[in-house]
Scaffold this motif. Structure first.
Motif, PDB file in Angstrom:
ATOM      1  N   LEU A 121       0.852  -1.185   0.000  1.00 39.64           N
ATOM      2  CA  LEU A 121       0.000   0.000   0.000  1.00 39.64           C
ATOM      3  C   LEU A 121       0.886   1.232   0.000  1.00 39.64           C
ATOM      4  O   LEU A 121       1.785   1.358   0.834  1.00 39.64           O
ATOM      5  CB  LEU A 121      -0.899  -0.010   1.238  1.00 39.64           C
ATOM      6  N   LYS A 122       0.613   2.128  -0.938  1.00 37.86           N
ATOM      7  CA  LYS A 122       1.362   3.378  -1.039  1.00 37.86           C
ATOM      8  C   LYS A 122       0.378   4.537  -1.000  1.00 37.86           C
ATOM      9  O   LYS A 122      -0.686   4.470  -1.601  1.00 37.86           O
ATOM     10  CB  LYS A 122       2.126   3.457  -2.363  1.00 37.86           C
ATOM     11  N   GLU A 123       0.768   5.596  -0.329  1.00 39.33           N
ATOM     12  CA  GLU A 123      -0.053   6.809  -0.332  1.00 39.33           C
ATOM     13  C   GLU A 123       0.144   7.574  -1.637  1.00 39.33           C
ATOM     14  O   GLU A 123      -0.760   8.225  -2.123  1.00 39.33           O
ATOM     15  CB  GLU A 123       0.308   7.701   0.866  1.00 39.33           C
TER      16      GLU A 123
ATOM     17  N   LEU B 137      -7.284  -2.447   3.600  1.00 41.08           N
ATOM     18  CA  LEU B 137      -6.747  -2.049   4.897  1.00 41.08           C
ATOM     19  C   LEU B 137      -7.740  -2.381   6.005  1.00 41.08           C
ATOM     20  O   LEU B 137      -7.347  -2.833   7.081  1.00 41.08           O
ATOM     21  CB  LEU B 137      -6.410  -0.557   4.887  1.00 41.08           C
ATOM     22  N   ALA B 138      -9.027  -2.208   5.740  1.00 39.17           N
ATOM     23  CA  ALA B 138     -10.047  -2.549   6.738  1.00 39.17           C
ATOM     24  C   ALA B 138      -9.984  -4.036   7.077  1.00 39.17           C
ATOM     25  O   ALA B 138     -10.102  -4.417   8.247  1.00 39.17           O
ATOM     26  CB  ALA B 138     -11.439  -2.176   6.232  1.00 39.17           C
TER      27      ALA B 138
ATOM     28  N   LEU C  48      -0.302   6.825  13.953  1.00 30.51           N
ATOM     29  CA  LEU C  48      -0.284   5.385  13.699  1.00 30.51           C
ATOM     30  C   LEU C  48       0.226   5.170  12.280  1.00 30.51           C
ATOM     31  O   LEU C  48      -0.419   5.562  11.315  1.00 30.51           O
ATOM     32  CB  LEU C  48      -1.682   4.787  13.863  1.00 30.51           C
ATOM     33  N   LEU C  49       1.404   4.578  12.181  1.00 32.19           N
ATOM     34  CA  LEU C  49       2.028   4.306  10.889  1.00 32.19           C
ATOM     35  C   LEU C  49       1.692   2.877  10.485  1.00 32.19           C
ATOM     36  O   LEU C  49       1.716   1.973  11.324  1.00 32.19           O
ATOM     37  CB  LEU C  49       3.545   4.481  11.002  1.00 32.19           C
ATOM     38  N   MET C  50       1.380   2.670   9.215  1.00 35.19           N
ATOM     39  CA  MET C  50       0.996   1.341   8.729  1.00 35.19           C
ATOM     40  C   MET C  50       1.874   0.901   7.588  1.00 35.19           C
ATOM     41  O   MET C  50       2.196   1.683   6.697  1.00 35.19           O
ATOM     42  CB  MET C  50      -0.445   1.354   8.265  1.00 35.19           C
TER      43      MET C  50
ATOM     44  N   ALA D 277       5.825   9.518   1.371  1.00 38.64           N
ATOM     45  CA  ALA D 277       4.452   9.806   1.811  1.00 38.64           C
ATOM     46  C   ALA D 277       3.918   8.623   2.608  1.00 38.64           C
ATOM     47  O   ALA D 277       3.963   7.484   2.147  1.00 38.64           O
ATOM     48  CB  ALA D 277       3.554  10.088   0.606  1.00 38.64           C
ATOM     49  N   THR D 278       3.449   8.888   3.805  1.00 34.17           N
ATOM     50  CA  THR D 278       2.898   7.812   4.634  1.00 34.17           C
ATOM     51  C   THR D 278       1.411   7.671   4.360  1.00 34.17           C
ATOM     52  O   THR D 278       0.739   8.628   3.961  1.00 34.17           O
ATOM     53  CB  THR D 278       3.146   8.081   6.132  1.00 34.17           C
ATOM     54  N   VAL D 279       0.899   6.483   4.562  1.00 36.39           N
ATOM     55  CA  VAL D 279      -0.495   6.167   4.262  1.00 36.39           C
ATOM     56  C   VAL D 279      -1.427   6.950   5.179  1.00 36.39           C
ATOM     57  O   VAL D 279      -1.283   6.913   6.401  1.00 36.39           O
ATOM     58  CB  VAL D 279      -0.736   4.648   4.399  1.00 36.39           C
ATOM     59  N   VAL D 280      -2.362   7.644   4.586  1.00 39.60           N
ATOM     60  CA  VAL D 280      -3.380   8.385   5.342  1.00 39.60           C
ATOM     61  C   VAL D 280      -4.537   7.422   5.619  1.00 39.60           C
ATOM     62  O   VAL D 280      -4.984   6.697   4.734  1.00 39.60           O
ATOM     63  CB  VAL D 280      -3.869   9.611   4.542  1.00 39.60           C
TER      64      VAL D 280
END
Length: 164
Positions: free
Chosen positions: A49-51, A122-123, A68-70, A58-61
């Motif tokens: 998964l990439k933002e 992600l869910a 919280l980093l994923m 860029a970190t995932v929103v």
């Protein structure tokens, strides 16, 4: 009918010690691009998964909480993920995690098998992590320490749905 080939999904969460754009996390942010490049070219890597496709830092929103980093990815096998995590340059960054992340007292990483070609949401990953936390390891949600073979996941709903 033969069971579908399976891939390994992985979700790893971490609570940042400070905002991602803080000076305290600058070194970690600088390491994101090179470590992600190692993952992207690692044997057995399928997807992550990439933002942003253009900004590798860029970190995932998401809606799961501030700081919280994923990390969310799919691999061909447990072995290929293990090799990336513990036998590549990633290990040096992993060993420094306490500098950037708070210690978590509950499971923060979950693994599960998905039919090859399927990209989980992600869910779904968050549900799998909650399942691991509440019920312990099973073929539906496990860890490196308590892992399950892909053959144990073939009869699970996601695999059965892929055979239709």
């Amino acid at each position: 009918m033969n069971p579908p080939p399976m891939h390994l999904a992985e979700l790893n969460i971490a609570h940042l010690r400070a905002p991602i754009d803080s000076a305290e996390l600058a070194e970690f942010v600088a390491l994101l691009e090179p470590i992600n490049a190692v993952a992207d070219t690692a044997p057995g890597f399928v997807w992550r998964l990439k933002e942003s496709e253009t900004d590798p830092t860029a970190t995932v929103v998401h809606d799961y909480g501030d700081h919280l980093l994923m990390n969310f990815s799919v691999w061909e096998s447990l072995e290929t993920l293990w090799n990336y995590a513990y036998r590549s340059e990633h290990l040096a960054v992993l060993r420094r995690r306490r500098e950037w992340f708070l210690r978590m007292m509950e499971p923060y990483m979950v693994l599960w098998w998905v039919p090859a070609g399927q990209i989980p949401t992600l869910a779904e990953g968050m549900r799998r992590l909650e399942r691991l936390r509440s019920e312990g390891p099973s073929p539906e949600a496990f860890t490196f320490k308590d892992s399950y073979d892909s053959s144990e996941a073939v009869s699970l709903p996601a695999a059965a749905e892929a055979r239709k």
